[in-house]
Design a protein around this motif. Structure first.
Motif, PDB file in Angstrom:
ATOM      1  N   HIS A  79       0.831  -1.205   0.000  1.00  0.00           N
ATOM      2  CA  HIS A  79       0.000   0.000   0.000  1.00  0.00           C
ATOM      3  C   HIS A  79       0.867   1.258   0.000  1.00  0.00           C
ATOM      4  N   ALA A  80       1.903   1.281   0.843  1.00  0.00           N
ATOM      5  CA  ALA A  80       2.775   2.450   0.934  1.00  0.00           C
ATOM      6  C   ALA A  80       3.537   2.671  -0.368  1.00  0.00           C
ATOM      7  N   VAL A  81       4.008   1.573  -0.973  1.00  0.00           N
ATOM      8  CA  VAL A  81       4.719   1.674  -2.250  1.00  0.00           C
ATOM      9  C   VAL A  81       3.798   2.241  -3.324  1.00  0.00           C
ATOM     10  N   MET A  82       2.575   1.725  -3.389  1.00  0.00           N
ATOM     11  CA  MET A  82       1.632   2.180  -4.414  1.00  0.00           C
ATOM     12  C   MET A  82       1.248   3.638  -4.221  1.00  0.00           C
ATOM     13  N   ARG A  83       1.180   4.100  -2.976  1.00  0.00           N
ATOM     14  CA  ARG A  83       0.857   5.518  -2.754  1.00  0.00           C
ATOM     15  C   ARG A  83       1.923   6.418  -3.369  1.00  0.00           C
ATOM     16  N   GLN A  84       3.178   6.021  -3.260  1.00  0.00           N
ATOM     17  CA  GLN A  84       4.251   6.816  -3.878  1.00  0.00           C
ATOM     18  C   GLN A  84       4.143   6.801  -5.396  1.00  0.00           C
ATOM     19  N   LEU A  85       3.815   5.643  -5.948  1.00  0.00           N
ATOM     20  CA  LEU A  85       3.723   5.542  -7.411  1.00  0.00           C
ATOM     21  C   LEU A  85       2.539   6.341  -7.950  1.00  0.00           C
ATOM     22  N   THR A  86       1.410   6.339  -7.241  1.00  0.00           N
ATOM     23  CA  THR A  86       0.253   7.094  -7.734  1.00  0.00           C
ATOM     24  C   THR A  86       0.564   8.587  -7.807  1.00  0.00           C
TER      25      THR A  86
END
Length: 387
Positions: free
Chosen positions: A320-327
């Motif tokens: 979830h944390a990784v995807m927040r950065q990518l978004t």
């Protein structure tokens, strides 16, 4: 691409026979190697990885003791190239050919974010800095606002402000997929990350207390002035400084607001209960949603400013944390349904396309991604699907 050990990968890059994927993999390994101790390759050098690749390889080969220690860590991963992993705290790449899917899964690739922002003046006028030409782009109440050739925004006091204009505020806003550098009227420097905004008085340098408001994330290098303390208001807290270097992450979708100190000292105050912490270099404060302010005495503050140096750095972050950065950086959506629990450790450059980042994440194990296009009211939007 079948690599039996890191030596083969080094040799392929040196001989010019490596693929783009292999170069990305080696860059990630070099970053992990560099974090093991001094190798002659700084973080800034790493961010220019292609230009400095041969130098980095030669440095690695000149330090057999360091390589032995690294390979000792690899004893349990026979014939593997160290790169990325989740869970165990090592970076690995299985020795069979990875399934890089260059077909439909990545046919809707997304370019990385870029330098860009919108400036809103006190009179409500907005200026898209991405489109504005270099030179003076605005002048209000004795303040000149200039965009430099390398894309920075600089404020200069040309004449004393009129009394009615002394409370004039400007706001610099970055959308998802944008970042920008701002030099404030007091000569302090701010790096604004994606999906963030900074509001400040146009005459900040003349204020008895220099106060700005941050939403999102920014790195600050504050001009020292004991007579004019500098304060940053963000989600649920206020940071007081005299002259220092620090990073604040106050995104609304993050569980905590983190303040990381690299140089000097800052005082972090929770607005709800007025609890306070005095940070020293190498320390971090974390403010939770219920106003609990915790001190993290020994953290890797370089991880907090990795974005400023041009890469993503993960140290046990979940998906979830990784995807927040990518978004934020790639301006995409993510399908959060049935997202597996995985932890990631590693560093990936921010100047590569989204597909390259997803390929690196896929190397960690049983997870696959697909980029799809959704159409809504005539507007196309990319979305990462997790399989």
């Amino acid at each position: 691409m079948e690599i039996k050990n890191i030596g083969q990968l080094l040799d392929k890059v040196r001989s010019g026979k490596s693929s783009a994927e292999e170069q990305v993999l080696l860059e990630a390994w070099l970053h992990q190697y560099n974090m093991e101790g001094p190798t002659g390759l700084s973080d800034e050098d790493f961010l220019n990885a292609r230009a400095n690749m041969l130098h980095a390889i030669n440095q690695a080969r000149l330090h057999p003791v360091k390589r032995t220690r690294l390979w000792y860590r690899l004893a349990g991963i026979a014939a593997a190239v160290i790169l990325m992993v989740f869970g165990a705290g090592l970076y690995y790449y299985i020795n069979h050919k990875p399934e890089f899917k260059d077909g439909a899964g990545y046919s809707n690739d997304v370019s990385p974010g870029r330098q860009g922002a919108t400036l809103t003046l006190a009179n409500g006028k907005t200026i898209r800095l991405t489109d504005a030409v270099s030179g003076e782009i605005a002048k209000e109440a004795g303040i000149s606002v200039t965009k430099t050739a390398d894309g920075q925004l600089i404020y200069e006091m040309k004449s004393p402000m009129e009394q009615e204009s002394k409370q004039a505020y400007n706001t610099l806003t970055t959308s998802r997929g944008e970042s920008y550098i701002l030099i404030l009227p007091d000569r302090s420097k701010v790096w604004l990350n994606a999906a963030s905004s900074l509001t400040y008085p146009a005459n900040l340098g003349e204020q008895k207390t220099r106060k700005v408001r941050l939403e999102g994330e920014a790195y600050f290098e504050i001009s020292k002035n004991k007579e004019q303390p500098f304060k940053v208001e963000s989600r649920g807290q206020e940071v007081e400084v005299l002259g220092t270097h620090f990073n604040i992450n106050s995104y609304a979708d993050e569980r905590t607001v983190t303040t990381s100190l690299l140089e000097g000292s800052v005082k972090v105050i929770a607005e709800k209960n007025m609890n306070a912490l005095l940070l020293k270099p190498g320390q971090q404060s974390r403010l939770s949603g219920n106003a609990e302010l915790d001190l993290m005495p020994n953290v890797d503050v370089e991880e907090a400013v990795a974005w400023k140096k041009g890469y993503f750095q993960f140290n046990g972050e979940d998906l979830h944390a990784v995807m927040r950065q990518l978004t934020r950086w790639y301006n995409v959506e993510v399908d959060m349904v049935n997202m597996p629990h995985k932890e990631f450790y590693g560093a990936i450059r921010r100047d590569v396309k989204l597909s390259q980042v997803l390929k690196m994440l896929e190397l960690t194990g049983k997870i696959n991604f697909k980029i799809e296009v959704e159409n809504s009211q005539g507007y196309e939007r990319r979305k990462i699907m997790i399989r």
